[in-house]
Scaffold this motif. Structure first.
Motif, short mmCIF file in Angstrom:
data_model
loop_
_atom_site.label_atom_id
_atom_site.label_comp_id
_atom_site.label_asym_id
_atom_site.label_seq_id
_atom_site.Cartn_x
_atom_site.Cartn_y
_atom_site.Cartn_z
N CYS A 87 46.32 34.43 38.68
CA CYS A 87 45.77 34.72 39.83
C CYS A 87 44.32 33.76 40.27
CB CYS A 87 45.51 36.19 40.28
SG CYS A 87 44.95 36.54 41.96
N HIS A 89 42.18 34.49 41.39
CA HIS A 89 40.91 35.44 41.56
C HIS A 89 40.09 35.69 40.30
CE1 HIS A 89 38.72 39.98 42.63
NE2 HIS A 89 38.57 39.00 42.74
N LEU A 90 41.05 36.84 38.99
CA LEU A 90 40.00 36.82 38.13
C LEU A 90 41.46 37.44 36.70
CD1 LEU A 90 37.91 40.88 38.77
CD2 LEU A 90 37.05 38.14 38.36
N GLY A 91 42.40 36.24 37.31
CA GLY A 91 43.17 35.79 36.18
C GLY A 91 44.45 36.83 35.95
N CYS A 92 44.39 37.60 36.47
CA CYS A 92 45.63 38.29 36.52
C CYS A 92 47.27 37.38 36.18
CB CYS A 92 46.21 40.09 37.67
SG CYS A 92 44.94 41.30 37.18
N CYS A 105 49.80 39.30 43.84
CA CYS A 105 48.82 39.97 42.29
C CYS A 105 48.45 41.44 42.65
CB CYS A 105 47.19 39.45 42.93
SG CYS A 105 46.66 40.06 40.88
N CYS A 107 47.30 43.31 40.57
CA CYS A 107 45.11 43.64 40.70
C CYS A 107 44.64 43.46 42.12
CB CYS A 107 44.92 42.71 39.69
SG CYS A 107 45.18 42.78 37.66
N HIS A 108 44.84 42.97 43.26
CA HIS A 108 43.61 43.69 44.35
C HIS A 108 44.17 42.94 44.94
CE1 HIS A 108 40.75 42.32 40.31
NE2 HIS A 108 40.31 43.81 40.58
N ALA A 109 44.96 42.77 45.19
CA ALA A 109 46.11 42.37 46.15
C ALA A 109 46.51 41.31 47.24
CB ALA A 109 45.63 43.61 47.34
N SER A 110 45.92 40.50 46.66
CA SER A 110 45.80 38.67 46.77
C SER A 110 47.25 38.39 46.82
CB SER A 110 45.29 37.92 46.01
OG SER A 110 44.20 38.16 45.92
N PRO A 122 41.72 38.68 48.00
CA PRO A 122 40.21 38.26 47.25
C PRO A 122 40.04 37.06 46.57
CG PRO A 122 40.38 39.46 46.20
CD PRO A 122 41.91 40.35 47.01
#
Ligand code: FES
Length: 160
Positions: A87, A89-92, A105, A107-110, A122
């Motif tokens: 991802c 965003h932060l790599g998940c 994703c 982690c934060h629903a991207s 995000p």
């Protein structure tokens, strides 16, 4: 005279020692050169992941290569795109949802569409892509360095 001959033999020994050190250094430098050559070669081989035969990938489907850190997308027009699993965003690791036709994703629903474009933030930018190479009917992905992009462009797709 004894002192002189001792000094001479000492100097001779020193020269011998210097010569030995110089040859050792040469040997070391030479083997280092060989070692560097070998590791460059194996790096190039390691980074080129063979995904499979062109014919093995049905147009319209998405194939995960978790070890290679990418998804291989084959579009209905036959073209290939290798999108990064990470991802932006932060790599998940994103997960392909066949029913929604999107990468999501956990982690934060991207979420991202089939071209890797952001549908839901995000995530700040599209999923990165890796170059696809087609050689002798085989699809290979160069996983050396993901390429960042701002938008999808048809030139990112590779055809057999
Ligand atoms: Fe994917 Fe945050 S890491 S949305």
């Amino acid at each position: 005279t004894k002192g002189l001959s001792t000094r001479r033999s000492f100097i001779r020994r020193m020269w011998g020692l210097a010569g030995a050190i110089a040859s050792l250094e040469l040997l070391w430098a030479g083997s280092g050169f060989l070692r560097a050559g070998k590791s460059m070669e194996s790096d190039a081989r390691k980074r080129l992941v063979t995904a499979g035969k062109v014919a093995d990938f049905r147009p319209g489907d998405v194939f995960p290569f978790r070890n290679g850190q990418f998804y291989l997308v084959r579009y209905s027009n036959g073209g290939f795109l290798a999108v990064s699993l990470k991802c932006s965003h932060l790599g998940c690791s994103v997960i392909w949802d066949e029913s929604k036709q999107s990468f999501n994703c956990p982690c934060h629903a991207s979420s991202f569409d089939k071209q890797g474009m952001v549908v839901n933030p995000p995530a700040p930018r599209p999923l990165d892509v890796y170059p696809v190479v087609i050689e002798g009917g085989m699809v290979k992905v160069d996983t050396h360095q993901p390429m960042k992009r701002k938008a999808f462009d048809p030139s990112q797709i590779t055809f057999a």
